[in-house]
Enzyme design. Structure first.
Site, PDB file in Angstrom:
ATOM      1  CE  LYS A  29     160.279  99.330  -4.210  1.00  0.00           C
ATOM      2  NZ  LYS A  29     161.037 100.188  -3.292  1.00  0.00           N
ATOM      3  CG  ASP A  88     166.459 101.186  -1.783  1.00  0.00           C
ATOM      4  OD1 ASP A  88     165.628 102.060  -2.088  1.00  0.00           O
ATOM      5  OD2 ASP A  88     167.597 101.135  -2.295  1.00  0.00           O
ATOM      6  CB  SER A  89     164.240  96.394  -4.655  1.00  0.00           C
ATOM      7  OG  SER A  89     163.161  97.244  -4.966  1.00  0.00           O
ATOM      8  N   GLY A 169     158.147  97.877 -13.444  1.00  0.00           N
ATOM      9  CA  GLY A 169     159.596  98.090 -13.557  1.00  0.00           C
ATOM     10  C   GLY A 169     160.231  97.268 -14.669  1.00  0.00           C
TER      11      GLY A 169
HETATM   12  P1  ITT Z   1     159.962 103.640  -3.122  1.00  0.00           P
HETATM   13  O1  ITT Z   1     161.367 104.116  -2.843  1.00  0.00           O
HETATM   14  O2  ITT Z   1     158.946 104.700  -2.917  1.00  0.00           O
HETATM   15  O3  ITT Z   1     159.635 102.358  -2.407  1.00  0.00           O
HETATM   16  P2  ITT Z   1     160.992 103.234  -5.814  1.00  0.00           P
HETATM   17  O4  ITT Z   1     160.423 102.638  -7.072  1.00  0.00           O
HETATM   18  O5  ITT Z   1     161.670 104.577  -5.919  1.00  0.00           O
HETATM   19  O6  ITT Z   1     159.836 103.273  -4.696  1.00  0.00           O
HETATM   20  P3  ITT Z   1     163.497 101.927  -5.185  1.00  0.00           P
HETATM   21  O7  ITT Z   1     164.254 103.182  -4.996  1.00  0.00           O
HETATM   22  O8  ITT Z   1     163.695 100.774  -4.232  1.00  0.00           O
HETATM   23  O9  ITT Z   1     161.928 102.168  -5.169  1.00  0.00           O
HETATM   24  O10 ITT Z   1     163.758 101.455  -6.681  1.00  0.00           O
HETATM   25  C1  ITT Z   1     163.573 100.159  -7.051  1.00  0.00           C
HETATM   26  C2  ITT Z   1     163.512 100.099  -8.567  1.00  0.00           C
HETATM   27  O11 ITT Z   1     164.090  98.854  -8.988  1.00  0.00           O
HETATM   28  C3  ITT Z   1     162.074 100.090  -9.039  1.00  0.00           C
HETATM   29  O12 ITT Z   1     161.601 101.390  -9.303  1.00  0.00           O
HETATM   30  C4  ITT Z   1     162.165  99.227 -10.296  1.00  0.00           C
HETATM   31  O13 ITT Z   1     162.583 100.019 -11.385  1.00  0.00           O
HETATM   32  C5  ITT Z   1     163.280  98.247  -9.940  1.00  0.00           C
HETATM   33  N1  ITT Z   1     162.693  97.030  -9.356  1.00  0.00           N
HETATM   34  C6  ITT Z   1     162.776  96.617  -8.054  1.00  0.00           C
HETATM   35  N2  ITT Z   1     162.067  95.502  -7.869  1.00  0.00           N
HETATM   36  C7  ITT Z   1     161.511  95.188  -9.050  1.00  0.00           C
HETATM   37  C8  ITT Z   1     160.659  94.162  -9.494  1.00  0.00           C
HETATM   38  O14 ITT Z   1     160.179  93.248  -8.667  1.00  0.00           O
HETATM   39  N3  ITT Z   1     160.298  94.148 -10.771  1.00  0.00           N
HETATM   40  C9  ITT Z   1     160.749  95.073 -11.618  1.00  0.00           C
HETATM   41  N4  ITT Z   1     161.533  96.105 -11.299  1.00  0.00           N
HETATM   42  C10 ITT Z   1     161.926  96.166 -10.005  1.00  0.00           C
END
Ligand code: ITT
Length: 212
Positions: A29, A88-89, A169
């Site tokens: 990210k 958050d995604s 991801g």
């Molecule tokens: P931070 O909270 O530290 O930013 P995180 O990975 O835990 O990192 P999130 O809780 O927002 O972040 O989880 C988002 C998940 O969704 C991420 O870990 C991926 O598994 C998936 N994801 C989001 N955007 C993506 C993308 O562009 N490509 C692939 N997977 C994605």
């Protein structure tokens, strides 16, 4: 005396010479967000908590993307005293009623495990029912508490097997029918031209620019 619009310190966006803490622990990210800002707002100086030598105590996950993004950005601001930027995604799969959604990061133990689990859950789902979208909520919080939010989505289809080496991801199983590639088969420029993350930050920057 009449106050000029845009000259109220409580509302002003960060000054371009000011550092902004990018509150994420996900290196995939972080890299993408830096690339996105190098195009959308090249004068913003994004720094990670690691580069500042600080640790952000991220709050427990909630059921809501916007609440999670705000909590991450606010925690970064409180620890650093600088503006905090976070997102958050998640991946919302229609055949799974929107799961894993806001819980996408915790759906499995690592990227490979999450992908295998997803493909298994969809094993008997025909292609036309494998529609899905990435969603991203981006938030900027200033030390004075003022904040802005942007949202972006990216529509696609879940493949039956992983393809491609780029990204992170769920990228190897997220297929964009318009480009005819999974997100992991795209160059970073191709992904950033279409992604939920770019759209969310463009939406956020648009709101900041017009909030004068
Ligand atoms: P931070 O909270 O530290 O930013 P995180 O990975 O835990 O990192 P999130 O809780 O927002 O972040 O989880 C988002 C998940 O969704 C991420 O870990 C991926 O598994 C998936 N994801 C989001 N955007 C993506 C993308 O562009 N490509 C692939 N997977 C994605």
């Amino acid at each position: 005396m009449k106050r000029k619009r845009g000259h109220n310190n409580v509302r002003n966006p960060p000054h371009i010479e000011e550092k902004i803490v990018l509150a994420t622990g996900n290196p995939g990210k972080a890299q993408e967000i830096r690339n996105i800002f190098s195009i959308l707002a090249p004068r913003w100086d994004l720094v990670t908590p690691a580069e500042l030598g600080i640790e952000i105590p991220y709050p427990p996950e909630q059921e809501d993307y916007a609440a999670n993004a705000s909590a991450k950005a606010l925690a970064a601001t409180e620890v650093s005293g600088l503006p905090g930027l976070a997102e958050d995604s998640g991946l919302e799969v229609d055949a799974l009623d929107g799961r894993p959604g806001v819980h996408s990061a915790r759906y499995g133990s690592d990227d490979a495990d999450r992908i295998q689990k997803l493909l298994k859950e969809l094993a008997s789902t025909a292609r036309r029912f494998r529609t899905a979208r990435f969603r991203c909520l981006a938030v900027l919080v200033l030390p004075n508490g003022k904040s802005w939010t942007g949202e972006g989505i990216w529509e696609g289809v879940i493949t039956t097997e992983p393809r491609g080496e780029h990204g992170f991801g769920y990228d190897p199983v997220f297929f964009d029918p318009l480009l005819g590639k999974t997100a992991a088969e795209m160059t970073s420029e191709e992904k950033n031209a279409r992604s939920h993350r770019t759209r969310a930050f463009a939406d956020l920057l648009g709101k900041i620019n017009t909030d004068v």
